[in-house]
Motif scaffolding. Structure first.
Motif, PDB file in Angstrom:
ATOM      1  N   LEU A   1      -5.276   2.908 -10.235  1.00 51.24           N
ATOM      2  CA  LEU A   1      -4.536   3.992  -9.607  1.00 51.24           C
ATOM      3  C   LEU A   1      -4.274   5.119 -10.595  1.00 51.24           C
ATOM      4  O   LEU A   1      -4.281   6.300 -10.230  1.00 51.24           O
ATOM      5  N   THR A   2      -4.066   4.761 -11.860  1.00 52.61           N
ATOM      6  CA  THR A   2      -3.874   5.782 -12.888  1.00 52.61           C
ATOM      7  C   THR A   2      -5.133   6.620 -13.060  1.00 52.61           C
ATOM      8  O   THR A   2      -5.062   7.839 -13.265  1.00 52.61           O
ATOM      9  N   GLY A   3      -6.298   5.984 -12.968  1.00 56.44           N
ATOM     10  CA  GLY A   3      -7.547   6.728 -13.034  1.00 56.44           C
ATOM     11  C   GLY A   3      -7.665   7.725 -11.888  1.00 56.44           C
ATOM     12  O   GLY A   3      -8.121   8.858 -12.074  1.00 56.44           O
ATOM     13  N   LEU A   4      -7.246   7.310 -10.692  1.00 60.35           N
ATOM     14  CA  LEU A   4      -7.250   8.220  -9.543  1.00 60.35           C
ATOM     15  C   LEU A   4      -6.291   9.385  -9.760  1.00 60.35           C
ATOM     16  O   LEU A   4      -6.589  10.532  -9.401  1.00 60.35           O
ATOM     17  N   VAL A   5      -5.135   9.094 -10.359  1.00 59.61           N
ATOM     18  CA  VAL A   5      -4.159  10.158 -10.646  1.00 59.61           C
ATOM     19  C   VAL A   5      -4.767  11.171 -11.608  1.00 59.61           C
ATOM     20  O   VAL A   5      -4.661  12.397 -11.401  1.00 59.61           O
ATOM     21  N   ILE A   6      -5.427  10.693 -12.654  1.00 60.19           N
ATOM     22  CA  ILE A   6      -6.058  11.586 -13.634  1.00 60.19           C
ATOM     23  C   ILE A   6      -7.157  12.408 -12.974  1.00 60.19           C
ATOM     24  O   ILE A   6      -7.266  13.624 -13.186  1.00 60.19           O
TER      25      ILE A   6
ATOM     26  N   SER B   1       0.820  -1.206   0.000  1.00 59.94           N
ATOM     27  CA  SER B   1       0.000   0.000   0.000  1.00 59.94           C
ATOM     28  C   SER B   1       0.859   1.265   0.000  1.00 59.94           C
ATOM     29  O   SER B   1       0.458   2.296  -0.538  1.00 59.94           O
ATOM     30  N   VAL B   2       2.067   1.181   0.581  1.00 63.50           N
ATOM     31  CA  VAL B   2       2.995   2.317   0.540  1.00 63.50           C
ATOM     32  C   VAL B   2       3.429   2.581  -0.901  1.00 63.50           C
ATOM     33  O   VAL B   2       3.473   3.740  -1.356  1.00 63.50           O
ATOM     34  N   LEU B   3       3.753   1.520  -1.637  1.00 64.16           N
ATOM     35  CA  LEU B   3       4.135   1.685  -3.047  1.00 64.16           C
ATOM     36  C   LEU B   3       2.976   2.264  -3.861  1.00 64.16           C
ATOM     37  O   LEU B   3       3.190   3.148  -4.710  1.00 64.16           O
ATOM     38  N   ASN B   4       1.767   1.760  -3.615  1.00 67.36           N
ATOM     39  CA  ASN B   4       0.595   2.304  -4.317  1.00 67.36           C
ATOM     40  C   ASN B   4       0.407   3.780  -4.003  1.00 67.36           C
ATOM     41  O   ASN B   4       0.104   4.588  -4.888  1.00 67.36           O
ATOM     42  N   THR B   5       0.587   4.131  -2.735  1.00 62.54           N
ATOM     43  CA  THR B   5       0.398   5.521  -2.316  1.00 62.54           C
ATOM     44  C   THR B   5       1.475   6.422  -2.906  1.00 62.54           C
ATOM     45  O   THR B   5       1.197   7.564  -3.294  1.00 62.54           O
ATOM     46  N   LEU B   6       2.713   5.923  -2.972  1.00 66.27           N
ATOM     47  CA  LEU B   6       3.789   6.707  -3.564  1.00 66.27           C
ATOM     48  C   LEU B   6       3.493   7.037  -5.023  1.00 66.27           C
ATOM     49  O   LEU B   6       3.715   8.166  -5.478  1.00 66.27           O
ATOM     50  N   TYR B   7       2.993   6.054  -5.767  1.00 64.11           N
ATOM     51  CA  TYR B   7       2.650   6.300  -7.170  1.00 64.11           C
ATOM     52  C   TYR B   7       1.484   7.279  -7.293  1.00 64.11           C
ATOM     53  O   TYR B   7       1.552   8.250  -8.046  1.00 64.11           O
ATOM     54  N   TYR B   8       0.445   7.021  -6.520  1.00 68.01           N
ATOM     55  CA  TYR B   8      -0.754   7.868  -6.588  1.00 68.01           C
ATOM     56  C   TYR B   8      -0.458   9.295  -6.152  1.00 68.01           C
ATOM     57  O   TYR B   8      -0.769  10.257  -6.861  1.00 68.01           O
ATOM     58  N   VAL B   9       0.179   9.445  -4.996  1.00 67.41           N
ATOM     59  CA  VAL B   9       0.458  10.779  -4.467  1.00 67.41           C
ATOM     60  C   VAL B   9       1.525  11.484  -5.309  1.00 67.41           C
ATOM     61  O   VAL B   9       1.382  12.665  -5.636  1.00 67.41           O
ATOM     62  N   GLY B  10       2.599  10.761  -5.656  1.00 66.02           N
ATOM     63  CA  GLY B  10       3.690  11.380  -6.417  1.00 66.02           C
ATOM     64  C   GLY B  10       3.250  11.881  -7.777  1.00 66.02           C
ATOM     65  O   GLY B  10       3.511  13.040  -8.140  1.00 66.02           O
ATOM     66  N   ALA B  11       2.560  11.020  -8.535  1.00 66.23           N
ATOM     67  CA  ALA B  11       2.116  11.428  -9.874  1.00 66.23           C
ATOM     68  C   ALA B  11       1.075  12.535  -9.797  1.00 66.23           C
ATOM     69  O   ALA B  11       1.136  13.520 -10.563  1.00 66.23           O
TER      70      ALA B  11
ATOM     71  N   LEU C   1       0.680  14.698  -7.428  1.00 69.87           N
ATOM     72  CA  LEU C   1       1.305  15.911  -6.901  1.00 69.87           C
ATOM     73  C   LEU C   1       2.038  16.670  -8.004  1.00 69.87           C
ATOM     74  O   LEU C   1       1.879  17.888  -8.150  1.00 69.87           O
ATOM     75  N   ILE C   2       2.833  15.958  -8.797  1.00 73.67           N
ATOM     76  CA  ILE C   2       3.620  16.610  -9.848  1.00 73.67           C
ATOM     77  C   ILE C   2       2.713  17.170 -10.942  1.00 73.67           C
ATOM     78  O   ILE C   2       2.800  18.357 -11.302  1.00 73.67           O
ATOM     79  N   ILE C   3       1.823  16.320 -11.455  1.00 78.46           N
ATOM     80  CA  ILE C   3       0.954  16.759 -12.555  1.00 78.46           C
ATOM     81  C   ILE C   3      -0.019  17.833 -12.088  1.00 78.46           C
ATOM     82  O   ILE C   3      -0.193  18.864 -12.739  1.00 78.46           O
ATOM     83  N   GLY C   4      -0.659  17.594 -10.935  1.00 78.42           N
ATOM     84  CA  GLY C   4      -1.672  18.527 -10.445  1.00 78.42           C
ATOM     85  C   GLY C   4      -1.099  19.882 -10.089  1.00 78.42           C
ATOM     86  O   GLY C   4      -1.697  20.921 -10.403  1.00 78.42           O
ATOM     87  N   THR C   5       0.074  19.929  -9.440  1.00 78.64           N
ATOM     88  CA  THR C   5       0.680  21.209  -9.067  1.00 78.64           C
ATOM     89  C   THR C   5       1.084  21.996 -10.305  1.00 78.64           C
ATOM     90  O   THR C   5       0.904  23.228 -10.367  1.00 78.64           O
ATOM     91  N   PHE C   6       1.632  21.314 -11.302  1.00 81.76           N
ATOM     92  CA  PHE C   6       1.986  21.995 -12.552  1.00 81.76           C
ATOM     93  C   PHE C   6       0.750  22.579 -13.235  1.00 81.76           C
ATOM     94  O   PHE C   6       0.763  23.721 -13.709  1.00 81.76           O
TER      95      PHE C   6
ATOM     96  N   THR D   1     -21.398  16.569  -4.209  1.00 83.56           N
ATOM     97  CA  THR D   1     -22.356  16.542  -5.321  1.00 83.56           C
ATOM     98  C   THR D   1     -21.728  16.064  -6.626  1.00 83.56           C
ATOM     99  O   THR D   1     -22.434  15.648  -7.539  1.00 83.56           O
ATOM    100  N   ALA D   2     -20.398  16.119  -6.724  1.00 83.77           N
ATOM    101  CA  ALA D   2     -19.720  15.723  -7.963  1.00 83.77           C
ATOM    102  C   ALA D   2     -19.370  14.235  -7.979  1.00 83.77           C
ATOM    103  O   ALA D   2     -18.923  13.734  -9.017  1.00 83.77           O
ATOM    104  N   LEU D   3     -19.584  13.523  -6.881  1.00 85.68           N
ATOM    105  CA  LEU D   3     -19.144  12.133  -6.807  1.00 85.68           C
ATOM    106  C   LEU D   3     -19.858  11.242  -7.825  1.00 85.68           C
ATOM    107  O   LEU D   3     -19.214  10.442  -8.506  1.00 85.68           O
ATOM    108  N   VAL D   4     -21.162  11.387  -7.926  1.00 90.47           N
ATOM    109  CA  VAL D   4     -21.917  10.513  -8.836  1.00 90.47           C
ATOM    110  C   VAL D   4     -21.560  10.775 -10.305  1.00 90.47           C
ATOM    111  O   VAL D   4     -21.211   9.825 -11.027  1.00 90.47           O
ATOM    112  N   PRO D   5     -21.613  12.026 -10.796  1.00 95.18           N
ATOM    113  CA  PRO D   5     -21.222  12.235 -12.201  1.00 95.18           C
ATOM    114  C   PRO D   5     -19.770  11.865 -12.476  1.00 95.18           C
ATOM    115  O   PRO D   5     -19.457  11.361 -13.569  1.00 95.18           O
ATOM    116  N   GLN D   6     -18.866  12.094 -11.513  1.00 98.66           N
ATOM    117  CA  GLN D   6     -17.473  11.702 -11.704  1.00 98.66           C
ATOM    118  C   GLN D   6     -17.345  10.191 -11.837  1.00 98.66           C
ATOM    119  O   GLN D   6     -16.610   9.694 -12.702  1.00 98.66           O
TER     120      GLN D   6
END
Length: 278
Positions: A138-143, A69-79, A81-86, A120-125
């Motif tokens: 996990l890639t879907g979560l990153v997007i 789960s740490v590896l999964n979190t590193l990928y999810y949070v890291g990707a 963080l970088i893409i979203g902040t940019f 309110t955005a949970l269902v349409p998302q």
């Protein structure tokens, strides 16, 4: 007048002490419960352990699959963080520094979204993510977290970018610099304190995110840390191995506590400075 002021100071300090204790004491309790055996825990939940049982931490790491789960979190949070902040920096630059038709309307709609609860955005998302086959990914979560916007980050970074003199950009354009060159060579470096502040807030939010992984992930091998601990908690109704669960909770808390302790000054300075500049 001076005595009243001093009395009010003591009152506020006492209130802050109570508030701080309400946060620290539960963490201290969880820590020393994690050092007990199950027999000691069920005998008296308030008593200190007779002997520190550090093996609970290694048991939690293997039993609950925290390593994966740490590896999964590193990928999810890291990707994310970088893409979203940019993307936050890019969108803020477009909305704050560029003049185009409809800019004020877009800002108005963004401000209007502050009055809409995020739930309110949970269902349409979810319907959208399912239609493009990005659930249980996990890639879907990153997007989702990278392209989804938090208005607070836009407002915070806007305060920094508005403080940059317009003449700096104009002189760069006169020298033949392109729009993207101005953004990367001038705007990004000058806005770095605000970008770092946004990145810290994003990290804490992503690391502690539960509702997103809970809704979109169904494969246990893809669980993030928060979802993994929740799953371990549901197992306790069958195993009642609470001391190992507490040890797992302490392991999970370490990264967010370390980040906040190291960057708390930057968080406070960045938030207040962005507010003053804005």
């Amino acid at each position: 007048m001076v005595e009243k002021r001093l009395l009010s100071d003591y009152i506020w300090r006492f209130v802050l002490l109570i508030w701080g204790s309400s946060i620290l004491l539960p963490l201290i309790w969880i820590f020393y419960e994690a050092l007990k055996t199950n027999v000691e825990f069920f005998a008296d939940i308030w008593a200190l352990p007779s002997k520190a049982n550090w093996k609970n931490f290694s048991n939690a790491w293997t039993m609950f699959g925290i390593g994966q789960s740490v590896l999964n979190t590193l990928y999810y949070v890291g990707a994310s963080l970088i893409i979203g902040t940019f993307l936050v920096a890019l969108k803020t630059y477009a909305l704050v520094r560029l003049e185009f038709r409809g800019r004020k309307l877009i800002w108005g709609l963004i401000m209007l979204s502050l009055f809409l609860p995020g739930i309110t955005a949970l269902v349409p998302q979810y319907v959208l993510m399912r239609s493009i086959h990005l659930t249980n990914s996990l890639t879907g979560l990153v997007i989702l977290d990278s392209f989804g916007e938090n208005v607070f980050f836009l407002l915070l970074l806007a305060g920094f970018m508005k403080s940059i003199p317009k003449e700096v950009e104009e002189s760069a354009f006169i020298d033949g610099a392109s729009l993207f060159k101005v953004f990367f060579r001038i705007i990004l470096p000058l806005s770095m304190p605000g970008i770092v502040t946004v990145a810290i807030f994003r990290f804490l939010g992503l690391y502690n995110n539960f509702i997103g992984p809970f809704i979109y992930l169904s494969d246990q091998k893809k669980y993030t840390i928060g979802l993994n601990i929740y799953n371990a908690n549901t197992m306790m109704q069958y195993k009642s191995n609470w001391v190992t669960l507490f040890a797992g909770v302490m392991i999970v808390l370490i990264p967010s506590i370390v980040v906040y302790v190291l960057f708390q000054k930057r968080i406070l300075e960045g938030a207040t400075l962005g507010a003053v500049k804005g």
